[in-house]
Design an enzyme around this catalytic site. Structure first.
Site, PDB file in Angstrom:
ATOM      1  N   HIS A  94       0.846  -1.197   0.000  1.00 43.77           N
ATOM      2  CA  HIS A  94       0.000   0.000   0.000  1.00 43.77           C
ATOM      3  C   HIS A  94       0.878   1.242   0.000  1.00 43.77           C
ATOM      4  CE1 HIS A  94      -3.458   2.537   0.794  1.00 43.77           C
ATOM      5  NE2 HIS A  94      -2.680   3.193   1.639  1.00 43.77           N
ATOM      6  N   ASP A 126     -14.815   3.602   8.185  1.00 40.41           N
ATOM      7  CA  ASP A 126     -13.735   4.511   7.781  1.00 40.41           C
ATOM      8  C   ASP A 126     -14.214   5.455   6.681  1.00 40.41           C
ATOM      9  OD1 ASP A 126     -10.966   5.516   7.343  1.00 40.41           O
ATOM     10  OD2 ASP A 126     -11.312   4.575   5.406  1.00 40.41           O
ATOM     11  N   SER A 161      -7.122   4.701   9.712  1.00 42.32           N
ATOM     12  CA  SER A 161      -7.940   4.723   8.499  1.00 42.32           C
ATOM     13  C   SER A 161      -7.320   3.815   7.425  1.00 42.32           C
ATOM     14  CB  SER A 161      -8.018   6.177   7.999  1.00 42.32           C
ATOM     15  OG  SER A 161      -8.511   6.248   6.696  1.00 42.32           O
ATOM     16  N   LYS A 219      -8.554  -0.516   6.280  1.00 44.75           N
ATOM     17  CA  LYS A 219      -8.849  -1.021   4.929  1.00 44.75           C
ATOM     18  C   LYS A 219      -7.876  -2.126   4.529  1.00 44.75           C
ATOM     19  CE  LYS A 219      -8.837   3.295   3.788  1.00 44.75           C
ATOM     20  NZ  LYS A 219      -9.060   4.705   3.578  1.00 44.75           N
ATOM     21  N   ARG A 225     -14.014  13.782   8.475  1.00 48.62           N
ATOM     22  CA  ARG A 225     -12.724  14.414   8.787  1.00 48.62           C
ATOM     23  C   ARG A 225     -12.329  15.426   7.719  1.00 48.62           C
ATOM     24  NH1 ARG A 225      -9.069   9.637   8.634  1.00 48.62           N
ATOM     25  NH2 ARG A 225      -7.410  11.151   8.884  1.00 48.62           N
TER      26      ARG A 225
HETATM   27  N1  URA Z   1      -5.664   7.919   3.279  1.00 50.68           N
HETATM   28  C1  URA Z   1      -6.623   7.270   3.975  1.00 50.68           C
HETATM   29  O1  URA Z   1      -7.137   6.254   3.524  1.00 50.68           O
HETATM   30  N2  URA Z   1      -6.983   7.789   5.171  1.00 50.68           N
HETATM   31  C2  URA Z   1      -6.453   8.889   5.701  1.00 50.68           C
HETATM   32  O2  URA Z   1      -6.823   9.278   6.788  1.00 50.68           O
HETATM   33  C3  URA Z   1      -5.463   9.559   4.961  1.00 50.68           C
HETATM   34  C4  URA Z   1      -5.085   9.038   3.753  1.00 50.68           C
END
Ligand code: URA
Length: 434
Positions: A82, A161, A183, A187, A168
Site C-alpha cells: 500500500h 472509515d 484509516s 482497509k 474528517r
Molecule cells: N488515506 C486514507 O485512507 N486515510 C487517511 O486518513 C489519509 C489518507
C-alpha cells in the site's frame, strides 16, 4: 454509555477502552451517533491524540464495521502493498507482475482515488477492454491460476472509515497520525493479506511533508499491523518530485511497461525493486533482502515480469496489443510544450502542482462523479538536477483541448524552479525502512 460522556472523556485526555471506541465507531456507522457529536469527538482526538491501544482498537473496529475478506482459498502467503499516495506513483503496476512472476500470490484490491490522477484501477482501465469488476470467486481463482489479480475495492470494506474519513475531510481533522494510520490500516487489514509492505511517501507531493511526520506515521502503521499479527514493513520514500517521468493514467501504464522492459527511470525502478524485494522477503521462507533483490532483478531481465503483465492483462480482458506495443496506448491529441526561458538547471519540482496540472487536464477527479480522461497527462522531459537550455522542452503536455493545455501550462510555471548553477541531487529515494 453515552456519546456525550465519551466526548467529555477524550476532551480531558482520558484513555478510552475498546468497548467505548466500538460504541463510537459502530454508533456513527449505523447513524445513531450524529455528525455533530462525531465531529466534536474527532476534534478532541486531534488535540489530545490517542495512545497505541486506542489507535489499535479504532483500527479494528473500523475494519470489523464491514466485510473482512477471506483469502484463505488462495495458496501461499498473500502479500499486499500500500502506498500513502503520490504524484506519478505507478509502482503497483510494476511490482505486481514482478512479484507474481516469482511465484508469490498478489491479490490486490485497489481504489479509484480522488485527486490529481486516478488510482491503480483507473490506470488499468485505460488499457482498452481491461475489466476491474471481478467477482470474489473469480478473483481467487485467477490468483491461484496466474498469481495476480487486481480488482476494484467493494464499498463494504471498512464502511466506518469511509464515513469517518468523509467527515474528517470537512472538519479539519484529517492530519492526525492516529486517525490516518487507523484509516489506512483498517482497509488494509480488511483486504485479507497475510503480510503487508507499506510505502509511506514524504515530501511536497505527499500527505506527510517532512521525514519526521512520515516516519511517525510509518511506525504507527507498523505497530498496528504487528498487533494484528501481520508481517509488516514500511518504507519511507521521497515524494519531493513526481515519481518517474509520466503523470496521467494511460501515460503511467506506458511508463510501467517500459520499466518491465528494463527501460525505466532510475528512481522509479529503485523504489519498485525495493518494495518488490520486501514483498518477496515477507512471502518466501528463508530468504534475505539481498537474495530477494537478485530474484527481482532476474524477473525483469529475463522478461518473466513483462510476460506476467501480458498474462494478467489478457486474463482481465485487456487488449494485450497495448502492452506488447505500449506506444499505442492513447495520448491526448493536443500536444503543447512547457519550455525553459533561460539556460540553467531544475532546482525543484512541486509534485503537488504537477498533480494539479494533471487534474485540470481531466486526468483526475475533483468529485467521485467526475469522469476521467485516461489519455491526458504530462511527460516530464526534465527532472530535478537536470540541465535545461533556453527554449528546450521541460514538460510535454498531452491534453484534450487547447484551453485545458494552457491551464496546465500556467501551473507548470509555479511547479518548476530553476537555478543557474548545477546542484547536487540526493539520489536516494528510500529514506527509512521501519
Ligand atoms: N488515506 C486514507 O485512507 N486515510 C487517511 O486518513 C489519509 C489518507
Amino acid at each position: 454509555m453515552t456519546m456525550y460522556d465519551l466526548i467529555e472523556k477524550k476532551k480531558r485526555g482520558i484513555e478510552l477502552s475498546k468497548e467505548e471506541i466500538e460504541f463510537i465507531v459502530y454508533g456513527y456507522t449505523d447513524g445513531s451517533i450524529p455528525d455533530y457529536q462525531m465531529s466534536s469527538f474527532l476534534m478532541a482526538v486531534w488535540f489530545n491524540g490517542m495512545n497505541k491501544e486506542e489507535t489499535y482498537h479504532l483500527t479494528m473496529s473500523m475494519m470489523n464495521s464491514g466485510e473482512v475478506l477471506d483469502l484463505s482459498k488462495i495458496n501461499g502467503i498473500k502479500v499486499d502493498k500500500h502506498s500513502t499516495g503520490g504524484v506519478g506513483d505507478k509502482t503497483t503496476l510494476i511490482l505486481g507482475p514482478i512479484v507474481a512472476a516469482l511465484g508469490i500470490p498478489v491479490a490486490k484490491l485497489s481504489g479509484r482515488g480522488l485527486g490529481h490522477t486516478g488510482g491503480t484501477i483507473d490506470k488499468l482501465e485505460s488499457i482498452p477492454g481491461f475489466n476491474t469488476s471481478v467477482e470474489t470467486e473469480d478473483f481467487i481463482g485467477q490468483v491461484n491460476d496466474i498469481n495476480i489479480a487486481v480488482a476494484g475495492q467493494t464499498s463494504n470494506l471498512a464502511p466506518a472509515d469511509k464515513k469517518i474519513y468523509a467527515l474528517r475531510d470537512v472538519t479539519a481533522t484529517v492530519d492526525n497520525i492516529s486517525l490516518i494510520a487507523s484509516s489506512i490500516m483498517s482497509k488494509k487489514l480488511a483486504s485479507g493479506a497475510d503480510a503487508i509492505v507499506l510505502d509511506v511517501k514524504c515530501g511536497s507531493g505527499a500527505f506527510m511533508k517532512n521525514e519526521d511526520d512520515a516516519l511517525a506515521l510509518a511506525k504507527e502503521m507498523v505497530d498496528i499491523g504487528k498487533s494484528a499479527g501481520k508481517d509488516i514493513v514500511a518504507l519511507v520514500t521521497d515524494m519531493d518530485e513526481p515519481l518517474g517521468r509520466y503523470v496521467g493514467n494511460s501515460l503511467e501504464v506506458y511508463e510501467a511497461v517500459l520499466c518491465l522492459m528494463g527501460q525505466g527511470d532510475k528512481k522509479l525502478m529503485d523504489i519498485s525493486k525495493a518494495l518488490a524485494a520486501h514483498m518477496v522477503v515477507n512471502a518466501k521462507e528463508n530468504i534475505d533482502i539481498k537474495e530477494a533483490y537478485i530474484q527481482v532483478e532476474e524477473a525483469i531481465e529475463s522478461g518473466a515480469a513483462l510476460k506476467k503483465m501480458v498474462e494478467f492483462v489478457a486474463r482481465q480482458g485487456g487488449d494485450v496489443g497495448y502492452i506488447l506495443n505500449p506506444e499505442l496506448l492513447p495520448k491526448g491529441d493536443v500536444v503543447i510544450e512547457y519550455k525553459a526561458k533561460t539556460d540553467g538547471y531544475v532546482k525543484a519540482i512541486q509534485a503537488e502542482t504537477v498533480g494539479k496540472a494533471c487534474l485540470v487536464l481531466g486526468g483526475g477527479r475533483r468529485t467521485k462523479e467526475d469522469v476521467i480522461n485516461s489519455s491526458v497527462g504530462l511527460f516530464l522531459n526534465k527532472k530535478k538536477g537536470e540541465k535545461v537550455k533556453a527554449g528546450e522542452a521541460v514538460v510535454t503536455i498531452y491534453a484534450e483541448s487547447e484551453a485545458k493545455a494552457k491551464e496546465a501550462l500556467a501551473l507548470l510555471d509555479d511547479a518548476y524552479e530553476f537555478i543557474a548553477e548545477e546542484i547536487v541531487i540526493d539520489g536516494d529515494i528510500i529514506k527509512y525502512v521501519v
